[in-house]
Write an enzyme that holds these catalytic residues in place. Structure first.
Site, PDB file in Angstrom:
ATOM      1  N   GLY A  50       0.756  -1.229   0.049  1.00 23.31           N
ATOM      2  CA  GLY A  50       0.034   0.084   0.039  1.00 23.31           C
ATOM      3  C   GLY A  50       0.595   1.282   0.014  1.00 23.31           C
ATOM      4  N   CYS A  51       2.246   1.192   0.106  1.00 23.22           N
ATOM      5  CA  CYS A  51       2.980   2.432  -0.154  1.00 23.22           C
ATOM      6  C   CYS A  51       3.429   2.816  -1.783  1.00 23.22           C
ATOM      7  CB  CYS A  51       4.471   1.975   0.339  1.00 23.22           C
ATOM      8  SG  CYS A  51       4.318   1.700   1.917  1.00 23.22           S
ATOM      9  N   GLN A  52       3.051   4.077  -1.773  1.00 21.13           N
ATOM     10  CA  GLN A  52       3.583   4.739  -3.074  1.00 21.13           C
ATOM     11  C   GLN A  52       5.185   4.905  -3.234  1.00 21.13           C
ATOM     12  OE1 GLN A  52       2.917   8.848  -4.534  1.00 21.13           O
ATOM     13  NE2 GLN A  52       1.025   8.354  -4.531  1.00 21.13           N
ATOM     14  N   SER A  53       5.646   4.879  -1.940  1.00 20.95           N
ATOM     15  CA  SER A  53       7.226   4.516  -2.056  1.00 20.95           C
ATOM     16  C   SER A  53       7.217   3.301  -1.182  1.00 20.95           C
ATOM     17  CB  SER A  53       7.687   5.778  -1.130  1.00 20.95           C
ATOM     18  OG  SER A  53       7.154   5.838   0.083  1.00 20.95           O
ATOM     19  N   ASN A 119       0.567   6.361   1.236  1.00 17.97           N
ATOM     20  CA  ASN A 119       1.996   6.010   1.345  1.00 17.97           C
ATOM     21  C   ASN A 119       2.280   4.714   2.395  1.00 17.97           C
ATOM     22  OD1 ASN A 119       1.586   6.871   4.066  1.00 17.97           O
ATOM     23  ND2 ASN A 119       2.297   9.056   3.466  1.00 17.97           N
TER      24      ASN A 119
END
Lengths: 141, 405
Positions: A50-53, A119
């Site tokens: 679930g992280c963009q990074s 993020n």
């Protein structure tokens, strides 16, 4: 140090700055001190979803305390990750499970923990607490 | 050129501060802000006209029905449809595409059949076709693009020889800004007798659409990307297809006669509009598209092109700047990355400086894979953006880059 004391310390470190850019500069600098995850744990199994990074997180249980190591490909994320590790690493499972990490709200970073942010830091907190829960269960056996 | 200063005054959301800085809204490819007349239209509907349409004999119902059907006629005229019943109201582009993939898809597809798309499709014009192909044990054919983000027409022609049953293409890529040569792609597809759906999500606010001139079989768009409300959109379809296609959803409104063993369906366009529609959003969409028409597509395109050229030139002066998508035919969307700076870091700092951009994969993960990046920062412009905003944006990028270096 107890997690509450560490969290209070972090609040005072951020209190020195009013400007958002200064706060983020501090966060970016703090990210550089993150206890680095061992290369062999930097795998998809250790990725927080679930992280963009990307965030990789590992935990070990030594003498009744949980120790976290991590890394991220984004420097702001890494700064926030390091704050979480400072607050929770070296604490007992019970203390990790009990704390509500209110300091993130007080230093103005709570938005990063809201479920609408992509993020994944909420997932990261959940993952850290899950590690604590599992270690506690294993220790009880 | 449009009078941008006057236009800006119509948009209440643009006149606010975020984190103590004036908002600079550069996420228009995700959704545009709304002018006051669109907001007023929604309030007026609920204040004066609210009732369920197509059903009541009473005054309000007739008033609402008339307003709703007038919106259909206006939109048919705007995109030059042959008939207003070719305008199906949907929840948006995604539902429009799903309607065609489900209804026409299952009508035309047999085991092993293919659908042809391009590699720059938004997930909403990819996943419905992919799932349709999986269902029929067929194959999704994907047209390549080159390093500038321009669709490879020769590859497209080559894939057409594999006889896909449907062609589905983006008019404008939301991730790269590429304007596809849809007129040519439609002509080539029709030479093989293949119907074409155009995903117009990114084009309806920026360029004039003439569905008869394009000769597309379907054209899908959303209101909210063209200054209108969320939750309303259009599927244009040629009568000959819409008549053949089975209904997609079942319920009230879309039926003619019902008993417990069978149902006959209503005529076009109602056959595809089951249930109570989002009336106020459709009325708001009409108001929004009238606003666009009043400014004029030529004026909008000219202003946005000028913004695009100016921003591109300024961005290129920044060290280690990489812009993804440099097609000669490009809309006002700029996807970029600076050195190894993570898009999330850049987006977070720009946000704190009052600038709204999009970061990530822009619902086009295969495009990011093609350029081998996890995501980009995307700035996308609308008619209300200014050159001064771009100057502030560039200065903010430089400041953020210095912090993140």
């Amino acid at each position: 140090m107890k997690t509450e004391e560490i969290q209070a310390q972090i609040i005072s470190e951020f209190a020195a700055f009013d400007d958002w850019m200064d706060k983020y500069n501090l966060l970016i600098e703090m990210g550089k001190d993150t206890p680095m995850i061992d290369a062999r744990f930097k795998t998809n199994n250790h990725l927080i979803s679930g992280c963009q990074s990307k965030v990789w997180l590992h935990a070990e249980y030594v003498d009744g305390k949980v120790f976290f190591t991590a890394d991220s490909d984004a420097v702001i994320t890494k700064g926030i990750v390091n704050l979480l590790i400072r607050a929770l690493s070296g604490q007992s499972p019970d203390d990790i499970l009990a704390t509500d990490l209110g300091f993130l709200d007080q230093i103005g970073l709570k938005e990063h923990l809201s479920p609408t942010r992509s993020n994944g830091l909420l997932s990261m907190v959940q993952q850290m607490k899950l590690y604590a829960k599992v270690f506690k269960l294993k220790a009880g056996n | 050129m449009p009078d941008v200063a006057s236009i800006r005054k119509l948009f209440p959301a643009l006149h606010q501060e975020v984190y103590g800085k004036p908002l600079i809204y550069l996420d228009n490819a995700a959704t545009t802000q709304k002018p006051q007349q669109v907001i007023d239209r929604l309030v007026d509907y609920y204040s004066q006209e609210n009732s369920n349409i197509h059903r009541g004999v009473h005054h309000l119902s007739q008033k609402a029905t008339l307003a709703y059907e007038s919106a259909r006629v206006f939109i048919a005229g705007l995109i030059n449809a042959n008939h207003s019943h070719e305008i199906i109201f949907t929840r948006g582009t995604t539902e429009s595409i799903n309607l065609v993939a489900s209804s026409l898809g299952n009508l035309l597809m047999q085991q092993g059949d293919k659908v042809l798309i391009t590699a720059m499709e938004h997930h909403s014009n990819l996943v419905p076709w992919q799932q349709l192909c999986i269902k029929h044990r067929g194959e999704l054919l994907v047209t390549r693009f080159d390093e500038t983000g321009t669709t490879d027409l020769n590859h497209f022609k080559e894939l057409l020889t594999r006889k896909p049953k449907i062609v589905a293409i983006a008019h404008i890529s939301n991730a790269l800004g590429t304007i596809n040569p849809i007129q040519e792609m439609i002509r080539l597809s029709h030479e093989q007798g293949i119907p074409v759906l155009v995903d117009g999500a990114q084009s309806i606010a920026h360029s004039a659409i003439d569905v008869q001139q394009l000769d597309c079989d379907f054209f899908a768009f959303s209101a909210h990307k063209a200054y209108g409300p969320m939750g309303a959109g259009v599927l244009y379809g040629k009568t000959k297809w819409l008549e053949k296609m089975p209904p997609y959803h079942f319920g009230g409104e879309m039926v003619d006669k019902v008993n417990f063993t069978e149902t006959t369906f209503n005529i076009l366009p109602f056959k595809f509009e089951a249930g109570t529609p989002n009336v106020e959003a459709v009325l708001g969409m009409e108001t929004a598209l009238k606003f666009v028409k009043e400014i004029g597509y030529e004026n909008i395109t000219a202003h946005e092109d000028a913004l695009l050229r100016y921003a591109t030139q300024k961005l290129m002066e920044i060290e280690d700047m990489k812009i993804f998508g440099s097609s000669p035919h490009k809309a006002a969307v700029i996807s970029f990355q600076i050195g190894n700076i993570h898009p999330f870091d850049m987006g977070t700092l720009l946000d704190k400086m009052g600038i709204a951009v999009r970061t990530g994969h822009h619902c086009a993960q295969p495009v990011m894979d093609a350029f081998d990046v996890p995501g980009t920062v995307r700035a996308s412009f609308a008619v209300y953006n200014t050159f001064q905003e771009i100057d502030t944006f560039i200065a903010a990028i430089k400041k953020a880059s210095a912090m993140l270096a």
